[in-house]
Write an enzyme that holds these catalytic residues in place. Structure first.
Site, PDB file in Angstrom:
ATOM      1  CB  SER A   1      -0.882  -0.030   1.256  1.00 41.05           C
ATOM      2  OG  SER A   1      -1.481   1.207   1.482  1.00 41.05           O
TER       3      SER A   1
ATOM      4  CE1 TYR B   1      -6.079   5.220  -1.788  1.00 40.13           C
ATOM      5  CE2 TYR B   1      -4.074   5.157  -0.480  1.00 40.13           C
ATOM      6  CZ  TYR B   1      -5.365   4.727  -0.712  1.00 40.13           C
ATOM      7  OH  TYR B   1      -5.938   3.813   0.117  1.00 40.13           O
TER       8      TYR B   1
ATOM      9  CG  HIS C   1     -11.392   0.298   0.206  1.00 45.07           C
ATOM     10  ND1 HIS C   1     -10.668   1.029  -0.705  1.00 45.07           N
ATOM     11  CD2 HIS C   1     -10.621   0.258   1.324  1.00 45.07           C
ATOM     12  CE1 HIS C   1      -9.520   1.415  -0.154  1.00 45.07           C
ATOM     13  NE2 HIS C   1      -9.461   0.955   1.075  1.00 45.07           N
TER      14      HIS C   1
ATOM     15  CE  LYS D   1      -7.922  -2.988  -3.324  1.00 40.42           C
ATOM     16  NZ  LYS D   1      -8.532  -2.064  -2.366  1.00 40.42           N
TER      17      LYS D   1
END
Ligand SMILES: Cc1cc2nc3c(=O)[nH]c(=O)nc-3n(C[C@H](O)[C@H](O)[C@H](O)COP(=O)(O)O)c2cc1C
Length: 381
Positions: free
Chosen positions: A109, A132, A278, A254
């Site tokens: 992540s 992100y 999520h 995603k």
């Protein structure tokens, strides 16, 4: 209690609950609003029955799949999740090593606690970098360069987190990074001194993917500020098309849920999409990935690899998703509770249990390879 005493997801969840301070357990276990989507994620598999075939010669069973050009020994992978060092001091290292052992893909992540470069060296399994989108386009480019240089195989842009989900369990305990615990949250930490001692006697918490941007020490930039100030809520399809071009490799979105978005992802050159809500942590009331799967596979399955995650706790859940046309299935809490319970040994045990279950279930279904699973094997109630 040892990892070998755990025989399924629920055993590991119980073991993690015993070890973790309440605020951390609830950060993993919790979801948005009334947690309706979270509950439905697993329940949706139960509305679908398996219809086995017999007498098909299933002595040897091949569980391998190829997804986004990556050969995986198992049809499941460890989906990227944040803050793993809080759950166990080995953090992402444990997940990378266990994925290496089972030759399956794992995600790191943006909010990971071990650097993507270090994890890359620990594992030869295909590595995802979960990303992100920042307002600062040069930062986006620099992060992609960094991932490319490290040898990351799959870039995964999370698109369902344009703003944070309403996680009320975290509000009650004051779970945030840095911690802003409520009195109730503090008391829950005080009840788990062994976790506290372990935390203090191992390496400090870090966010190496972001440490130039999020100042953990002075607390000038919290994670919620990172989300609200640095990420770009104006992100649109043109921005992502540019990223796909810049990355020029396996690129996956995603958090896709609609047919229209799935088509658009294929149009801009993505090589994969993950149907995901999520883990119910973002938009409560959103449909489950499993319920959306058939429609999306029918629309784009011949142009792009369709993956899914959410609520997967059993080998039979995986078989149902594969039968509908998913190329692979992501695991979240399924490996996080074992990580919290027992570090690398826990994640390995969880992957081993999953491997055994899938293999046994394939035999019982009369299938010797994942390709043999089809919708003829399913009936919806
Ligand atoms: C504690 C926790 C942290 C997560 N962190 C991230 C993250 O940083 N980035 C991301 O794209 N998804 C994140 N997810 C979502 C997972 O990648 C995955 O989509 C979800 O957990 C699947 O649902 P499941 O937990 O029911 O298997 C997180 C999930 C959990 C439970």
């Amino acid at each position: 209690m040892q990892p070998s005493d755990c025989h399924n997801f629920h055993d590991f969840r119980r073991m993690a609950r015993r070890k973790l301070p309440g605020p951390i357990f609830n950060y993993i276990d919790g979801a948005a609003d009334d947690e309706v989507t979270y509950r439905r994620n697993t329940a949706s598999f139960e509305r679908c029955d398996l219809v086995p075939n017999v007498l098909r010669g299933v002595e040897n069973v091949d569980l391998s799949v190829t997804v986004m050009g990556q050969k995986l020994a198992l049809p499941v992978y460890c989906s990227p999740t944040a803050l793993q060092r809080l759950f166990h001091h080995q953090g992402e290292r444990a997940v990378a090593a266990a994925s290496d052992k089972y030759a399956t893909m794992f995600g790191v992540s943006s909010l990971g606690t071990v650097s993507l470069e270090e994890v890359r060296k620990l594992s030869s399994a295909p590595q995802i970098y979960q990303f992100y989108f920042h307002k600062d386009r040069s930062l986006n480019r620099a992060m992609m360069e960094r991932a490319k240089t490290a040898g990351v195989e799959v870039m995964m842009l999370t698109v369902d987190s344009i703003t944070g989900g309403n996680r009320e369990r975290d509000k009650r305990t004051g779970f945030s990074i840095p911690f802003k615990l409520t009195l109730a949250g503090m008391l829950q930490f005080a009840m788990k001194p062994a976790w506290g001692l372990n935390y203090l006697t191992h390496e400090p918490f870090r966010l190496p993917q972001l440490d130039e941007h999020v100042d953990m020490g002075g607390g000038t930039m919290s994670i919620s500020k990172y989300f609200s100030e640095m990420l770009d809520p104006s992100m649109n399809w043109d921005d992502v098309a540019q990223m796909v071009e810049q990355w020029s490799g396996q690129f996956c979105l995603k958090g896709i849920m609609s047919v229209a978005d799935a088509k658009r992802a294929a149009d801009i050159g993505c090589t994969g999409i993950v149907l995901s809500n999520h883990g119910g942590r973002q938009l409560d009331g959103s449909r489950t990935a499993f319920d959306q799967l058939a429609e999306i596979v029918d629309a784009v399955g011949d142009r792009i690899d369709v993956l899914m995650d959410g609520g997967v706790q059993r080998g039979t859940h995986v078989l149902k998703a594969l039968s509908l046309g998913a190329k692979a299935v992501g695991l979240g809490r399924y490996y996080l509770f074992p990580l919290a319970a027992a570090g690398q040994a826990g994640v390995e045990r969880a992957l081993e249990l999953m491997r055994i279950e899938i293999e046994r279930d394939m035999r019982l279904m009369g299938c010797s390879s994942v390709q043999q699973l089809s919708r003829a094997n399913l009936r919806f109630r």
